[in-house]
Design a protein around this motif. Sequence first.
Motif, PDB file in Angstrom:
ATOM      1  N   VAL A  41      35.337  24.859  51.656  1.00  0.00           N
ATOM      2  CA  VAL A  41      34.633  25.890  50.670  1.00  0.00           C
ATOM      3  C   VAL A  41      35.541  25.884  49.591  1.00  0.00           C
ATOM      4  CG1 VAL A  41      34.278  28.121  50.072  1.00  0.00           C
ATOM      5  CG2 VAL A  41      33.753  27.132  52.351  1.00  0.00           C
ATOM      6  N   THR A  42      35.015  25.794  48.240  1.00  0.00           N
ATOM      7  CA  THR A  42      36.196  25.716  47.151  1.00  0.00           C
ATOM      8  C   THR A  42      35.380  26.696  46.151  1.00  0.00           C
ATOM      9  OG1 THR A  42      35.127  23.823  46.106  1.00  0.00           O
ATOM     10  CG2 THR A  42      37.312  23.498  47.555  1.00  0.00           C
ATOM     11  N   GLY A  43      36.264  27.304  45.181  1.00  0.00           N
ATOM     12  CA  GLY A  43      35.522  28.004  44.014  1.00  0.00           C
ATOM     13  C   GLY A  43      35.543  29.606  44.472  1.00  0.00           C
ATOM     14  N   ILE A  44      36.348  29.882  45.396  1.00  0.00           N
ATOM     15  CA  ILE A  44      36.506  31.484  45.797  1.00  0.00           C
ATOM     16  C   ILE A  44      37.390  31.966  44.568  1.00  0.00           C
ATOM     17  CG2 ILE A  44      37.138  33.324  47.426  1.00  0.00           C
ATOM     18  CD1 ILE A  44      36.966  31.293  49.638  1.00  0.00           C
ATOM     19  N   GLU A  45      37.054  32.263  43.409  1.00  0.00           N
ATOM     20  CA  GLU A  45      37.797  32.362  42.388  1.00  0.00           C
ATOM     21  C   GLU A  45      37.205  33.558  41.300  1.00  0.00           C
ATOM     22  OE1 GLU A  45      39.084  29.638  38.530  1.00  0.00           O
ATOM     23  OE2 GLU A  45      38.907  28.853  40.551  1.00  0.00           O
ATOM     24  N   ARG A  46      38.017  34.437  41.040  1.00  0.00           N
ATOM     25  CA  ARG A  46      37.598  35.272  39.966  1.00  0.00           C
ATOM     26  C   ARG A  46      38.681  35.445  38.941  1.00  0.00           C
ATOM     27  NH1 ARG A  46      35.463  41.584  41.012  1.00  0.00           N
ATOM     28  NH2 ARG A  46      33.994  41.443  39.013  1.00  0.00           N
ATOM     29  N   GLU A  47      38.401  35.291  37.721  1.00  0.00           N
ATOM     30  CA  GLU A  47      39.247  35.553  36.730  1.00  0.00           C
ATOM     31  C   GLU A  47      39.061  36.544  35.599  1.00  0.00           C
ATOM     32  OE1 GLU A  47      41.277  32.556  33.342  1.00  0.00           O
ATOM     33  OE2 GLU A  47      40.207  31.690  34.796  1.00  0.00           O
ATOM     34  N   VAL A  48      39.968  37.131  35.128  1.00  0.00           N
ATOM     35  CA  VAL A  48      39.827  38.296  33.994  1.00  0.00           C
ATOM     36  C   VAL A  48      39.895  37.462  32.832  1.00  0.00           C
ATOM     37  CG1 VAL A  48      40.676  40.360  32.997  1.00  0.00           C
ATOM     38  CG2 VAL A  48      40.920  40.126  35.275  1.00  0.00           C
ATOM     39  N   GLU A  49      38.745  37.543  31.935  1.00  0.00           N
ATOM     40  CA  GLU A  49      39.048  37.136  30.588  1.00  0.00           C
ATOM     41  C   GLU A  49      39.653  38.254  29.656  1.00  0.00           C
ATOM     42  OE1 GLU A  49      34.600  36.845  29.749  1.00  0.00           O
ATOM     43  OE2 GLU A  49      34.854  34.652  30.057  1.00  0.00           O
ATOM     44  N   THR A  50      40.419  37.677  28.609  1.00  0.00           N
ATOM     45  CA  THR A  50      41.221  38.604  27.780  1.00  0.00           C
ATOM     46  C   THR A  50      40.871  38.249  26.584  1.00  0.00           C
ATOM     47  OG1 THR A  50      43.195  37.379  27.786  1.00  0.00           O
ATOM     48  CG2 THR A  50      42.926  39.007  29.652  1.00  0.00           C
ATOM     49  N   GLU A  51      41.017  39.270  25.524  1.00  0.00           N
ATOM     50  CA  GLU A  51      40.769  38.981  24.275  1.00  0.00           C
ATOM     51  C   GLU A  51      42.326  39.324  23.375  1.00  0.00           C
ATOM     52  OE1 GLU A  51      38.408  40.732  20.315  1.00  0.00           O
ATOM     53  OE2 GLU A  51      38.283  41.811  22.266  1.00  0.00           O
ATOM     54  N   GLU A  52      42.669  38.468  22.615  1.00  0.00           N
ATOM     55  CA  GLU A  52      44.164  38.759  21.772  1.00  0.00           C
ATOM     56  C   GLU A  52      43.881  39.656  20.688  1.00  0.00           C
ATOM     57  OE1 GLU A  52      46.356  35.245  20.775  1.00  0.00           O
ATOM     58  OE2 GLU A  52      46.050  34.325  22.559  1.00  0.00           O
ATOM     59  N   LEU A 145      27.080  21.323  48.613  1.00  0.00           N
ATOM     60  CA  LEU A 145      25.935  22.230  47.938  1.00  0.00           C
ATOM     61  C   LEU A 145      27.000  23.209  46.974  1.00  0.00           C
ATOM     62  CD1 LEU A 145      23.052  22.992  47.942  1.00  0.00           C
ATOM     63  CD2 LEU A 145      23.662  25.031  49.272  1.00  0.00           C
ATOM     64  N   GLU A 146      26.583  23.102  45.739  1.00  0.00           N
ATOM     65  CA  GLU A 146      27.221  23.806  44.818  1.00  0.00           C
ATOM     66  C   GLU A 146      26.650  25.014  44.596  1.00  0.00           C
ATOM     67  OE1 GLU A 146      28.870  23.491  40.243  1.00  0.00           O
ATOM     68  OE2 GLU A 146      28.838  21.736  41.464  1.00  0.00           O
ATOM     69  N   LEU A 147      27.035  26.218  44.384  1.00  0.00           N
ATOM     70  CA  LEU A 147      26.257  27.664  44.190  1.00  0.00           C
ATOM     71  C   LEU A 147      26.536  28.367  43.044  1.00  0.00           C
ATOM     72  CD1 LEU A 147      26.314  29.065  47.698  1.00  0.00           C
ATOM     73  CD2 LEU A 147      24.463  27.799  46.964  1.00  0.00           C
ATOM     74  N   ASN A 148      25.719  28.661  42.056  1.00  0.00           N
ATOM     75  CA  ASN A 148      26.226  29.681  40.944  1.00  0.00           C
ATOM     76  C   ASN A 148      25.863  31.086  41.626  1.00  0.00           C
ATOM     77  OD1 ASN A 148      25.122  31.445  38.615  1.00  0.00           O
ATOM     78  ND2 ASN A 148      26.278  29.549  37.659  1.00  0.00           N
ATOM     79  N   HIS A 149      26.516  31.995  41.183  1.00  0.00           N
ATOM     80  CA  HIS A 149      26.426  33.344  41.653  1.00  0.00           C
ATOM     81  C   HIS A 149      26.563  34.411  40.508  1.00  0.00           C
ATOM     82  CE1 HIS A 149      30.878  33.742  42.267  1.00  0.00           C
ATOM     83  NE2 HIS A 149      30.714  32.403  42.341  1.00  0.00           N
ATOM     84  N   ARG A 150      26.638  35.709  40.831  1.00  0.00           N
ATOM     85  CA  ARG A 150      26.662  36.733  39.803  1.00  0.00           C
ATOM     86  C   ARG A 150      28.089  37.659  40.345  1.00  0.00           C
ATOM     87  NH1 ARG A 150      20.715  38.837  39.506  1.00  0.00           N
ATOM     88  NH2 ARG A 150      19.880  37.332  37.995  1.00  0.00           N
ATOM     89  N   GLY A 151      28.882  36.931  41.055  1.00  0.00           N
ATOM     90  CA  GLY A 151      30.330  37.702  41.230  1.00  0.00           C
ATOM     91  C   GLY A 151      30.600  37.564  42.685  1.00  0.00           C
ATOM     92  N   ILE A 152      31.959  37.741  43.007  1.00  0.00           N
ATOM     93  CA  ILE A 152      32.644  37.668  44.187  1.00  0.00           C
ATOM     94  C   ILE A 152      33.273  38.952  44.271  1.00  0.00           C
ATOM     95  CG2 ILE A 152      34.422  36.417  43.601  1.00  0.00           C
ATOM     96  CD1 ILE A 152      34.240  34.831  46.405  1.00  0.00           C
ATOM     97  N   THR A 153      33.211  39.497  45.520  1.00  0.00           N
ATOM     98  CA  THR A 153      34.019  40.702  46.038  1.00  0.00           C
ATOM     99  C   THR A 153      34.833  40.789  47.307  1.00  0.00           C
ATOM    100  OG1 THR A 153      31.875  42.036  46.778  1.00  0.00           O
ATOM    101  CG2 THR A 153      32.689  42.481  44.474  1.00  0.00           C
ATOM    102  N   ARG A 154      35.793  41.293  47.522  1.00  0.00           N
ATOM    103  CA  ARG A 154      36.138  41.288  49.059  1.00  0.00           C
ATOM    104  C   ARG A 154      35.314  42.345  49.808  1.00  0.00           C
ATOM    105  NH1 ARG A 154      39.251  44.891  51.923  1.00  0.00           N
ATOM    106  NH2 ARG A 154      39.343  46.228  49.976  1.00  0.00           N
TER     107      ARG A 154
END
Length: 159
Positions: A41-52, A145-154
């Motif tokens: 399983v790969t892609g267990i990832e969540r990243e915060v976007e930032t603005e300079e 199988l590659e999945l798109n999703h609306r978010g990941i939480t613990r």
Amino acid sequence: MAPERGDPDEGEDPYERKDPYLDYRFTVEVDSLVFAGFTEVTGIEREVETEEVEEGGVNGFTHHLPTGYTNSNLTLSRGLTDATELWDWLQLSGDEPVDRRNCRILLQDTMGAETWGWEVHDAYPVRWEGPDLEADGGAVAMETLELNHRGITRIDGRP
């Protein structure tokens, strides 16, 4: 007298060494159905976007302010069998309305008890990949199988 490092749960040793979990014991559930046999399983990832943002008169640094989250697609790989549920789900997802499902990835300790868990919200297949076939090979035929999703939480109730 209370321990110096915090207040442990009753019966728990606050000084006990906690080894990291190993990455080879996990299960994957799709709408509460356990899909056995996933090898990766790969892609267990969540990243915060930032603005300079540059502040007038402050030349020593630039502010980086959070603007939202991005999520990677989740990729599930397993040996190809007669089970067709992943292929069937992909076939349903090309139509309107999209067949979105919640998925859970549950990491287990060496005794098989669930330790960490992630919920992937409103996922649907965007890509299925079949095996590479080689007449002189002997490897296991794999499907991905590659999945798109609306978010990941613990998952609540896990450490």
